[in-house]
Design an enzyme around this catalytic site. Structure first.
Site, PDB file in Angstrom:
ATOM      1  N   GLY A  27       0.905  -1.176  -0.121  1.00 56.25           N
ATOM      2  CA  GLY A  27      -0.009  -0.038  -0.017  1.00 56.25           C
ATOM      3  C   GLY A  27       0.865   1.506   0.125  1.00 56.25           C
ATOM      4  O   GLY A  27       2.110   1.168  -0.090  1.00 56.25           O
ATOM      5  N   ASN A  28       0.341   2.632   0.369  1.00 56.61           N
ATOM      6  CA  ASN A  28       0.916   3.585   0.404  1.00 56.61           C
ATOM      7  C   ASN A  28       0.263   4.560   1.438  1.00 56.61           C
ATOM      8  O   ASN A  28      -0.632   4.354   1.988  1.00 56.61           O
ATOM      9  CB  ASN A  28       1.144   4.172  -1.043  1.00 56.61           C
ATOM     10  CG  ASN A  28      -0.243   4.589  -1.500  1.00 56.61           C
ATOM     11  OD1 ASN A  28      -0.952   5.665  -1.033  1.00 56.61           O
ATOM     12  ND2 ASN A  28      -0.574   4.122  -2.550  1.00 56.61           N
TER      13      ASN A  28
END
Ligand code: CTP
Length: 401
Positions: free
Chosen positions: A208-209
């Site tokens: 993810g980020n």
């Protein structure tokens, strides 16, 4: 013709010495062409007479949940109004509104109304300054209620300071601005992608980020206030979202799911805003079972994700507007310009985490807008809500060309 011609405004009046100013308010709104109905709480009647309002409005004043053995339909009144304006709003009513307490017709309408709501508070200095009043106002603002600023000056108690009901003329100006704004993007379908995407490694892990989704969510909330219908395609985000009848939130996890939802809606959209921080890569073959730890290193083979903005940019009609974001840490303008061209955008919003309190995760952002015709607009550091308004204003300008 007045600026409020035909607009249906329901005025709520609560117990405050300043209730006499509501008489002038009703007159001024009517002079602008508004159709006004009035709902009063019992205590407001100690300050100003029902007959005054029923005569001015040429319509009965509503105040009880039941009258002459008949039930007053608060739902109907809430549906009739295009704006519910509570002026004056006492500390007591504000507290009830915050907690959803319904003990009179006014609060029942408030809880069932589908239209936008504004409050013009009025109270004594100490009540106004009390932490609980300020916290109530903050909560009301967070759920989308517009607070009309109080005046500062002489108060009925003899004290002087903030707490005075705004002057009727000022309230009317705010109401006029509201109706102008609420039509700016009406009939427009806007699609917004927002938040991060999660790309599965196995059933419990993902890539993810750090995107919070705040910028895209603020854009969606502000766009509906301008009358647009908004489809918000939102990746995993914990940010709360104001509910609104014009806002449709579609939750997704991965870039592929986000693209699928965008493509489904593509043909009806007037404007795409790509605010999502889409993962550029995904795991080629995510494991169906949880990957167990072994003594050796783990290699993940990543493959490219679809580029949503690029896909739409290639296939969009010429009447469809596309707006993107470029988060850059170096060569801001060159990189943004190349994304703008490649993805066939009308303009791109540039931001960088190198500016203090800007971009990922913050409530503020400093942006520049790069138009495809080469124009560059620079903005100051602002709240994401204000930034959203600036971006939507640019979209409005493009629609007018
Ligand atoms: N975007 C998208 N789908 C992707 C990647 C990006 O829709 N798979 C959109 C973003 O929402 C943004 C714009 O494209 O509006 C630019 O995104 P950004 O991540 O800055 O650019 P990339 O093209 O991914 O290039 P890079 O990550 O190398 O900077």
């Amino acid at each position: 013709m007045g600026k409020l011609s035909g607009k249906k405004i329901l005025i709520g009046i609560t117990g405050s010495i300043s209730a006499y100013k509501s008489v002038v308010l009703v007159r001024l709104l009517q002079k602008e062409g508004a159709i006004v109905k009035v709902v009063m709480t019992e205590s407001s009647k100690e300050f100003v007479g029902e007959l005054t309002f029923s005569t001015l409005c040429n319509s009965p004043v509503y105040s009880n949940l039941s009258q002459d053995n008949q039930w007053s339909n608060h739902v109907e009144l809430g549906l009739w109004a295009e704006l519910f304006l509570i002026a004056p709003a006492s500390a007591n009513t504000l507290a009830k509104m915050t907690h959803g307490l319904v003990d009179n017709l006014l609060t029942a309408i408030y809880l069932s109304a589908k239209c936008p709501i504004m409050v013009a508070p009025a109270m004594d200095l100490d009540m106004w300054n009390h932490k609980i009043t300020q916290s109530n106002l903050q909560i009301l603002q967070q759920i989308g209620i517009q607070i009309i600023p109080v005046g500062d000056g002489h108060l009925a108690s003899g004290l002087s300071g903030p707490g005075r009901l705004a002057e009727p003329e000022e309230i009317v100006e705010i109401v006029k601005d509201f109706f102008i704004d609420s039509n700016l993007l009406s009939q427009k379908n806007i699609l917004i992608t927002a938040g991060p995407t999660y790309e599965a490694i196995d059933p419990v892990r993902f890539i993810g980020n750090r995107s919070s989704g705040k910028m895209g969510i603020r854009l969606a909330e502000e766009a509906v206030k301008l009358g647009a219908h908004v489809d918000l395609i939102l990746g995993p985000s914990n940010e709360s979202i104001l509910s609104h009848s014009l806002l449709n939130v579609i939750r997704v996890e991965s870039a592929q799911q986000m693209l699928d939802e965008v493509t489904k809606l593509q043909s009806k959209i007037d404007c795409f805003i790509f605010a999502a921080a889409v993962a550029d890569y995904k795991v080629e073959s995510p494991s169906q079972e949880k990957i167990k730890k072994t003594e050796i290193n783990l290699d993940l083979h990543l493959t490219k994700n679809p580029d949503i903005a690029l896909t739409i940019g290639k296939s969009k009609r010429s009447d469809q507007i596309s707006v993107g974001f470029a988060l850059e840490t170096e060569n801001l303008f060159e990189n943004a310009k190349s994304k703008l061209d490649k993805k066939n955008m009308d303009f791109i919003v540039m931001n960088t985490p190198k500016v203090k309190n800007s971009a990922f995760g913050f409530d503020t952002n400093q942006i520049s807008i790069y138009h495809k015709d080469g124009r560059i607009l620079e903005f100051e550091l602002k709240t994401k809500k204000e930034v959203a308004k600036d971006i939507l204003h640019e979209i409005y300008q493009l629609q007018c060309r």
